[in-house]
Design an enzyme around this catalytic site. Structure first.
Site, short mmCIF file in Angstrom:
data_model
loop_
_atom_site.label_atom_id
_atom_site.label_comp_id
_atom_site.label_asym_id
_atom_site.label_seq_id
_atom_site.Cartn_x
_atom_site.Cartn_y
_atom_site.Cartn_z
N LYS A 242 2.36 6.89 0.66
CA LYS A 242 3.30 5.65 0.04
C LYS A 242 2.87 4.74 2.03
CE LYS A 242 6.63 2.63 -0.16
NZ LYS A 242 8.11 2.54 -0.78
N ALA B 38 9.91 -2.49 -5.29
CA ALA B 38 11.02 -3.08 -4.14
C ALA B 38 11.29 -4.21 -5.44
CB ALA B 38 10.80 -3.68 -2.39
#
Lengths: 67, 260
Positions: B103, B190
């Protein structure tokens, strides 16, 4: 021999250490870590052969919790 | 119509049963983290790369609680502010774990933790050249998302809201535009605060949701992890089922014909 490991000075190390010997000396689990020397990753498969030099800068990392 | 059990998340040719990805930060301890993981049903966890504690080599490690053989570790570049920092970190991660699925997140200002997209694009290019499969945390901008895909991103991961804010999906229009144009998985990364936020993301057509704080900072993280598992499944199923059209007026569910 003098090494800088994770930003800290280590002066009391014997000359001619291999990476594998250093890991054993520090008591770290070889399987769960990775090591960078002077900004180059040292492949795990070579830990037994790679000899550390005076003033090498090492980073020893592992995985911790993160997002 | 595929059944849920065969409706897998496929990233970079790898198949995962769960569409929920969870972080491993901010938990009370690693055991609580492992319990939350079990409750969430997630196959992938994000992890950070940090210096080992040389003064206490016997301190517990994440891998003692979450087995990397059973759960896919997705190393992140949290704390990296340049492309060079990111590639240095992930090269070490690759050697530590032996995985090339990573990531990428290159952040800018600590106040909002928005991605620095200029650096993110540069790092994406460097990582791809170095053989990584890169899932990219990015702004919810369809133009940047397209550029990342063109550079070979394995997954596009736009923020729903600032990291750790729990504000939910702030810009569903942009997220939907990104989903529409992308041929790689789109995963909201997020911003999720509670279960309904995850469901909203999945109903928009996202391929998955990545969250950390929403679970870790819930009063009961293990229970919230279970809620998120159901939320992601519910949203996915609703998306696949295809919702009814919205109408301006009522429409009775019981037939009027045959009234006594």
């Amino acid at each position: 021999m003098h090494l800088i490991i994770n930003g800290e000075d280590h002066d009391d190390l014997p000359d001619g250490l291999t990476v594998a010997m250093l890991i054993a000396h520090l008591g770290l689990p070889e399987r769960k870590i990775a090591i960078e020397r002077n900004l180059e990753v040292i492949p795990k498969s070579t830990f037994g052969e790679v000899i550390l030099n005076d003033h090498d800068k090492l980073e020893i990392i592992h995985f911790i919790g993160g997002g | 119509m595929p059944e849920t059990s065969t409706d897998n998340l496929i990233v970079a040719g790898r198949t995962f049963q769960s569409r929920l990805i969870i972080g491993t930060g901010k938990y009370a301890d690693y055991q609580q983290n492992a319990d939350a993981l079990a409750a969430s049903g997630a196959d992938i966890v994000t992890v950070a790369v940090r210096r080992v504690n040389l003064s206490d080599a016997s301190a517990p490690m994440l891998a003692d609680f979450i087995d990397p053989e059973k759960t896919t570790y997705l190393p992140n570049t949290a704390g990296c502010f340049t492309g060079e920092d990111a590639i240095r970190t992930l090269r070490l991660a690759r050697e530590a774990g032996g995985w090339d699925l990573v990531k990428l997140e290159v952040l800018s200002d600590p106040k909002h933790l928005y991605p620095d997209m200029e650096e993110t694009l540069r790092a994406m290019k460097l990582l791809k050249e170095d053989g990584f499969e890169v899932m990219v945390y990015c702004s919810d901008d369809p133009v940047f998302a397209r550029k990342l895909e063109d550079l070979g991103a394995a997954a596009i991961m736009p923020l729903g809201a600032p990291i750790g804010s729990g504000l939910g999906i702030q810009n569903p229009v942009n997220i939907r535009l990104i989903i529409e144009q992308s041929s790689v998985p789109v995963i909201v990364d997020a911003g999720v605060g509670t279960a309904s936020d995850a469901t909203v993301a999945m109903e928009l057509g996202c391929d998955g949701v990545l969250m950390n704080t929403a679970i870790a900072e819930a009063k009961d993280p293990v229970r919230m992890a279970r809620a998120m598992k159901h939320a992601v499944i519910a949203g996915r199923e609703a998306y696949l089922a295809g919702r009814m059209p919205k109408k301006l007026y009522a429409d009775p569910s019981s037939p009027l014909a045959g009234l006594i």
